[in-house]
Design a protein around this motif. Structure first.
Motif, PDB file in Angstrom:
ATOM      1  N   ILE A 151      -2.500   7.036   4.184  1.00 22.76           N
ATOM      2  CA  ILE A 151      -2.115   5.832   4.175  1.00 22.76           C
ATOM      3  C   ILE A 151      -2.034   5.111   5.612  1.00 22.76           C
ATOM      4  O   ILE A 151      -2.633   4.317   6.092  1.00 22.76           O
ATOM      5  N   SER A 203       0.819  -1.256   0.017  1.00 31.18           N
ATOM      6  CA  SER A 203       0.035  -0.155  -0.026  1.00 31.18           C
ATOM      7  C   SER A 203       0.938   1.210  -0.081  1.00 31.18           C
ATOM      8  O   SER A 203       0.394   2.163  -0.614  1.00 31.18           O
ATOM      9  N   TYR A 225      -8.721   2.548  -0.568  1.00 33.39           N
ATOM     10  CA  TYR A 225      -7.568   3.059  -0.830  1.00 33.39           C
ATOM     11  C   TYR A 225      -7.893   3.956  -2.027  1.00 33.39           C
ATOM     12  O   TYR A 225      -7.127   5.324  -2.312  1.00 33.39           O
ATOM     13  N   GLN A 263      -6.700   7.910  -2.340  1.00 32.12           N
ATOM     14  CA  GLN A 263      -5.817   8.535  -3.222  1.00 32.12           C
ATOM     15  C   GLN A 263      -6.435   9.443  -3.996  1.00 32.12           C
ATOM     16  O   GLN A 263      -5.859  10.637  -4.499  1.00 32.12           O
TER      17      GLN A 263
END
Length: 199
Positions: free
Chosen positions: A168, A77, A148, A152
């Motif tokens: 993150i 990640s 995720y 982002q």
């Protein structure tokens, strides 16, 4: 084959810079330094170029982390965060996955490939006794890909992804207690230098 790859990479750079709507075949041809005939021999339209860039999303990243189980998932990640900051090809494919409605796309293949990748790492974590008993690997892989993706996009809009690694960290700080055993959580570390994870 080399000309096709040159065009594909030039298209990815233009899509990253301009988005699908702002990209044009002429810009891509100029970046790739190919003729119109050379372009259309390999790709019949801007849409086919976008689909090809989108289809190669996982080809644009080369992760070779040596960790296993949950640590490898965490490392991946952070590696992807770095790639989103520095790898125009990967950024373009991610941008096109989000913008694909602009070219009539409704293809979740890129997302499903990451679900499969994450699920495989979660299966490994399960075998290592790192997951809580009630965690469903497939369900959590889907949640993680969705989380995720949203993080982002938010980071890109807010800071051009400059703060993505910090976001993150926050994601894992809240997710790990929900899925990992206390023993596994005690061993998880966040990489200080994700450059070392590059192949």
């Amino acid at each position: 084959m080399r000309t096709r790859e040159t065009i594909l990479y030039a298209a990815a750079e233009i899509f990253d810079e301009c988005g699908y709507s702002g990209a044009s075949i002429s810009k891509i041809m100029e970046r790739a330094q190919v003729t119109q005939g050379g372009m259309y021999f390999h790709f019949k339209s801007k849409r086919s170029l976008a689909q090809a860039v989108l289809a190669h999303q996982q080809d644009f990243v080369h992760f070779s982390g040596e960790a296993v189980g949950l640590q490898k998932l965490v490392d991946l990640s952070f590696f992807l965060a770095r790639e989103l900051q520095n790898n125009a090809m990967f950024r373009a494919s991610v941008r096109l996955a989000v913008e694909q409605g602009e070219f009539g796309g409704h293809d979740d293949t890129a997302y499903q490939e990451w679900v499969n990748e994450f699920r495989a790492l979660l299966h490994e974590a399960r075998k290592r006794g790192e997951l809580l008993a009630d965690v469903d690997e497939t369900e959590f892989a889907n949640v993680l890909v969705g989380a995720y993706s949203g993080i982002q996009v938010f980071s890109n809009i807010s800071t051009g992804r400059a703060d993505l690694p910090e976001r993150i960290v926050s994601m894992w700080r809240y997710l790990l207690p929900a899925v990992a055993t206390p023993q596994a959580r005690a061993k998880i570390s966040f990489p200080a230098d994700v450059q070392r994870l590059a192949a």
